[in-house]
Design a protein around this motif. Structure first.
Motif, PDB file in Angstrom:
ATOM      1  N   ALA A 124       2.102   1.548  -3.596  1.00  0.00           N
ATOM      2  CA  ALA A 124       1.214   2.237  -4.412  1.00  0.00           C
ATOM      3  C   ALA A 124       1.020   3.670  -4.403  1.00  0.00           C
ATOM      4  CB  ALA A 124      -0.125   1.522  -3.999  1.00  0.00           C
ATOM      5  N   ARG A 125       1.185   4.038  -3.187  1.00  0.00           N
ATOM      6  CA  ARG A 125       1.134   5.536  -2.933  1.00  0.00           C
ATOM      7  C   ARG A 125       2.261   6.318  -3.423  1.00  0.00           C
ATOM      8  NH1 ARG A 125      -3.849   7.272  -0.880  1.00  0.00           N
ATOM      9  NH2 ARG A 125      -4.764   5.593   0.132  1.00  0.00           N
TER      10      ARG A 125
ATOM     11  N   ILE B 125      -1.205  -1.670 -10.492  1.00  0.00           N
ATOM     12  CA  ILE B 125      -1.028  -2.947 -11.321  1.00  0.00           C
ATOM     13  C   ILE B 125      -2.388  -3.025 -11.790  1.00  0.00           C
ATOM     14  CG2 ILE B 125      -1.559  -4.237  -9.043  1.00  0.00           C
ATOM     15  CD1 ILE B 125       0.819  -6.189 -10.075  1.00  0.00           C
TER      16      ILE B 125
ATOM     17  N   GLU C 284     -18.463   1.155  -8.979  1.00  0.00           N
ATOM     18  CA  GLU C 284     -17.780   0.826  -7.763  1.00  0.00           C
ATOM     19  C   GLU C 284     -16.399   0.268  -7.971  1.00  0.00           C
ATOM     20  OE1 GLU C 284     -20.872   0.195  -4.229  1.00  0.00           O
ATOM     21  OE2 GLU C 284     -20.394  -1.352  -5.437  1.00  0.00           O
TER      22      GLU C 284
ATOM     23  N   MET D 256     -14.156   3.306  -9.004  1.00  0.00           N
ATOM     24  CA  MET D 256     -14.024   4.097  -7.991  1.00  0.00           C
ATOM     25  C   MET D 256     -13.079   3.563  -7.002  1.00  0.00           C
ATOM     26  SD  MET D 256     -15.417   6.481  -9.526  1.00  0.00           S
ATOM     27  CE  MET D 256     -15.767   8.161  -8.537  1.00  0.00           C
ATOM     28  N   LEU D 257     -12.926   2.393  -7.066  1.00  0.00           N
ATOM     29  CA  LEU D 257     -12.168   1.822  -5.849  1.00  0.00           C
ATOM     30  C   LEU D 257     -10.675   2.318  -5.410  1.00  0.00           C
ATOM     31  CD1 LEU D 257     -12.584  -0.591  -3.490  1.00  0.00           C
ATOM     32  CD2 LEU D 257     -11.165  -2.068  -5.058  1.00  0.00           C
ATOM     33  N   PRO D 258      -9.998   2.102  -6.527  1.00  0.00           N
ATOM     34  CA  PRO D 258      -8.373   2.369  -6.226  1.00  0.00           C
ATOM     35  C   PRO D 258      -8.559   4.070  -5.799  1.00  0.00           C
ATOM     36  CG  PRO D 258      -8.464   1.258  -8.195  1.00  0.00           C
ATOM     37  CD  PRO D 258     -10.072   1.917  -7.847  1.00  0.00           C
ATOM     38  N   PRO D 259      -7.881   4.435  -4.665  1.00  0.00           N
ATOM     39  CA  PRO D 259      -8.223   5.966  -4.344  1.00  0.00           C
ATOM     40  C   PRO D 259      -7.014   6.494  -5.246  1.00  0.00           C
ATOM     41  CG  PRO D 259      -6.826   4.637  -2.612  1.00  0.00           C
ATOM     42  CD  PRO D 259      -7.320   3.564  -3.644  1.00  0.00           C
TER      43      PRO D 259
ATOM     44  N   ARG E  32      -7.397   6.062 -13.227  1.00  0.00           N
ATOM     45  CA  ARG E  32      -7.987   7.298 -12.357  1.00  0.00           C
ATOM     46  C   ARG E  32      -7.256   7.676 -11.276  1.00  0.00           C
ATOM     47  NH1 ARG E  32     -11.046   6.187  -8.597  1.00  0.00           N
ATOM     48  NH2 ARG E  32     -11.537   8.130  -7.649  1.00  0.00           N
TER      49      ARG E  32
ATOM     50  N   PHE F 125     -14.008  -7.049  -8.916  1.00  0.00           N
ATOM     51  CA  PHE F 125     -14.687  -7.442  -7.845  1.00  0.00           C
ATOM     52  C   PHE F 125     -16.138  -7.751  -8.026  1.00  0.00           C
ATOM     53  CE2 PHE F 125     -11.078  -4.891  -6.305  1.00  0.00           C
ATOM     54  CZ  PHE F 125     -10.439  -5.694  -5.423  1.00  0.00           C
TER      55      PHE F 125
ATOM     56  N   ARG G 171       0.751  -1.173  -0.086  1.00  0.00           N
ATOM     57  CA  ARG G 171      -0.035   0.066  -0.008  1.00  0.00           C
ATOM     58  C   ARG G 171       0.771   1.309   0.094  1.00  0.00           C
ATOM     59  NH1 ARG G 171      -0.694  -1.574   5.443  1.00  0.00           N
ATOM     60  NH2 ARG G 171      -0.204  -0.035   6.923  1.00  0.00           N
TER      61      ARG G 171
ATOM     62  N   ARG H 264      -9.612   1.724 -14.319  1.00  0.00           N
ATOM     63  CA  ARG H 264      -9.585   1.868 -12.889  1.00  0.00           C
ATOM     64  C   ARG H 264      -8.089   2.332 -12.379  1.00  0.00           C
ATOM     65  NH1 ARG H 264     -10.688  -3.897  -9.780  1.00  0.00           N
ATOM     66  NH2 ARG H 264      -8.930  -4.891 -10.345  1.00  0.00           N
ATOM     67  N   ILE H 265      -7.135   1.842 -12.837  1.00  0.00           N
ATOM     68  CA  ILE H 265      -5.794   2.581 -12.409  1.00  0.00           C
ATOM     69  C   ILE H 265      -5.464   3.795 -13.043  1.00  0.00           C
ATOM     70  CG2 ILE H 265      -5.008   0.186 -11.710  1.00  0.00           C
ATOM     71  CD1 ILE H 265      -3.402  -0.029 -14.168  1.00  0.00           C
TER      72      ILE H 265
END
Lengths: 295, 239
Positions: free
Chosen positions: B83-84, B89, B104, B107-110, B155, B97, B80, B152-153
């Protein structure tokens, strides 16, 4: 006044109400168990003891600090939840990579210790907890007498169940929780703090048990064994509903409370075992539970 | 458009070793990736390509050696935190999921930093996802799930992407679409490490190719020299 199969409606409705109240406790407790199992992979056998602790914390707040029911309804879940977080940080977090059995054994041991400690200091005769003034008394609905506190238990637990369902199924935090339940490694690789999420989830599940304990305090006497008796039934409820579904845990809780109530009317001898009979049948026909996903 | 051969190394992997329990899967992987480059890891099944990506991301349970990303040594960091730093990935199994809707999932990966694609932009790029935003994530077709896993990545604002076999098992027309997407990302300055079995696809998008075998990088072939090295490469890959 009509009669159904020779049963006066007052008796029937009275037992249905009792069933609904028991079902409220089953729903709140099995909900907590399902949330905890989903993310932590731990069958939380200490849930009954933590429910009992919630009731005792409410009793202590009142008798030692003079803090009444309404504050206890907020504070006792927070205190038991914090205690849960302590357990999670110091013990449970070491077990996540192991088989379910280890979590079950640890939490079973914790339940025995917690119950033993309370028995040692408070005995087993049970301590009274007064219904708050605002909710004392009741209403005659014409066909039956409805005590206000019992109505409140049904409303409060339904609100808590709905709130929890909404939070898990409809919010962003809930999406994190659902995703981490499915694939915690990937969720972590997106930069989300999964250990924190797990810790808070356990704390929340335990707080639900504590909340149920406070609700129960004025109905059942505050007794170190109150959770041990209930938790066995709640586990049967969870098995029947299936572990996979939040809504399933809630609905099964209410449904089985009502079934138990009906059995008490039509075949009182069977009321203590009806849930376990249903559990056996469900396990035979649909082993993953009524709402569960096949493993 | 930036210079693809910018010589600023974004990622430097040196002597990376990795283990799953007792099984030693990476035996000293060494390679680097420059900013703005698309680099592939080629190799046979089980050569250690996916493990290398998981090693970079910190997902591999035990690692040793050095993985420096943007000047930061990450080999002892949790996924984590890695990732920050700005690495994202897209895993081989896609990792959509099932208990989350398409939106959702998206929007999941912050958001890690500014500069990620907006949701509107993503829906422009992948109109199928917009249409099916309320569906359950895993109800999408394989190709749509792959789009979602990449989208999603994008975003998050991460500029360094690890894509693990994005074309696996997909129809040629979808493979082509993914190729266009990767090309567009490269033009926007993203840096990409791509694991590929589809060698022709790899050649169409990449600047350089690293050949992975038995948990090591054994060769590097610039895309421009690919034709001259085609026999050698076939021997490596055992085609």
């Amino acid at each position: 006044m009509f009669e159904l199969l020779g049963i006066p409606p007052q008796v029937l409705l009275g037992q249905l109400l009792l069933g609904l109240i028991n079902g409220s406790f089953y729903a709140v407790l099995s909900l907590g168990l399902a949330v905890i199992f989903g993310l932590l992979n731990i069958i939380n056998f200490a849930h009954g003891a933590l429910y009992m602790m919630g009731a005792f914390v409410a009793w202590m707040l009142l008798n030692y600090l003079g803090i009444g029911y309404w504050w206890a309804l907020i504070l006792a879940p927070l205190i038991t939840g914090a205690f849960g977080i302590l357990l999670e940080r110091t013990m449970l977090s070491r077990l996540y990579h192991l088989d379910h059995l280890y979590g079950l054994l640890l939490t079973f041991g914790l339940a025995l210790i917690i119950q033993g400690l309370f028995r040692n200091y408070y005995g087993i005769s049970g301590l009274p907890y007064r219904i708050p003034d605002l909710l004392s008394g009741g209403n005659n609905l014409g066909f039956m007498f409805l005590p206000n506190y019992r109505a409140w238990v049904v409303v409060a637990s339904a609100a808590i169940c709905f709130g929890t369902w909404f939070m898990i199924e409809k919010t962003r935090l809930g999406a994190y929780l659902r995703a981490a339940t499915e694939n915690p490694v990937l969720v972590g690789a997106f930069g989300i703090n999964v250990p924190l999420l797990i810790m808070l989830t356990y704390g929340f599940g335990v707080a639900l048990a504590g909340f149920a304990g406070v609700l129960a305090a004025p109905i059942y006497s505050v007794n170190p064994n109150m959770g041990a008796d209930l938790i066995i039934v709640v586990f049967a409820v969870v098995v029947i509903g299936g572990m996979g579904s939040i809504m399933g845990a809630i609905l099964t809780g209410y449904m089985l409370g009502l079934v138990e109530g009906l059995t008490r009317v039509f075949y009182p001898e069977g009321s203590a075992v009806v849930i376990f009979v249903i559990m056996a049948i469900v396990l035979l026909i649909k082993p993953e539970g009524l709402f569960g996903r096949a493993a | 458009m930036r210079d693809p051969a910018s010589s600023r190394p974004m990622l430097k992997v040196e002597d990376l070793n990795g283990w799953y329990g007792e099984s030693h899967v990476l035996h000293g992987v060494t390679f680097d990736v420059n900013e703005g480059e698309v680099v592939t890891l080629l190799g046979r099944n089980g050569a250690g390509k996916t493990s290398t990506l998981l090693g970079i991301m910190g997902i591999l349970p035990r690692r040793a050696g050095s993985v420096v990303f943007d000047g930061t040594e990450t080999v002892d960091m949790q996924p984590r935190h890695i990732a920050r730093l700005g690495i994202a990935i897209c895993p081989e199994e896609r990792g959509i999921f099932s208990s989350l809707s398409v939106e959702e999932n998206l929007m999941l990966p912050p958001r890690i930093r500014e500069g990620g694609l907006s949701v509107e932009r993503i829906y422009d790029l992948f109109p199928n996802l917009a249409e099916r935003r309320r569906s359950q994530g895993t109800k999408l077709s394989g190709g749509e799930q792959q789009m979602l896993a990449i989208a999603r990545i994008l975003r998050t604002g991460s500029r360094f992407l690890l894509l693990d076999e994005p074309t696996e098992g997909l129809a040629p027309v979808i493979v082509q679409q993914i190729g266009h997407t990767i090309g567009a990302l490269k033009d926007e300055g993203f840096t990409i490490v791509l694991v590929e079995q589809n060698f022709r696809f790899a050649a169409s998008v990449a600047d350089r190719h690293y050949v992975v075998d038995q948990g090591r990088v054994i060769d590097m072939i610039p895309n421009s020299d690919l034709d001259a090295n085609i026999d050698k490469l076939h021997a490596y890959l055992g085609v």
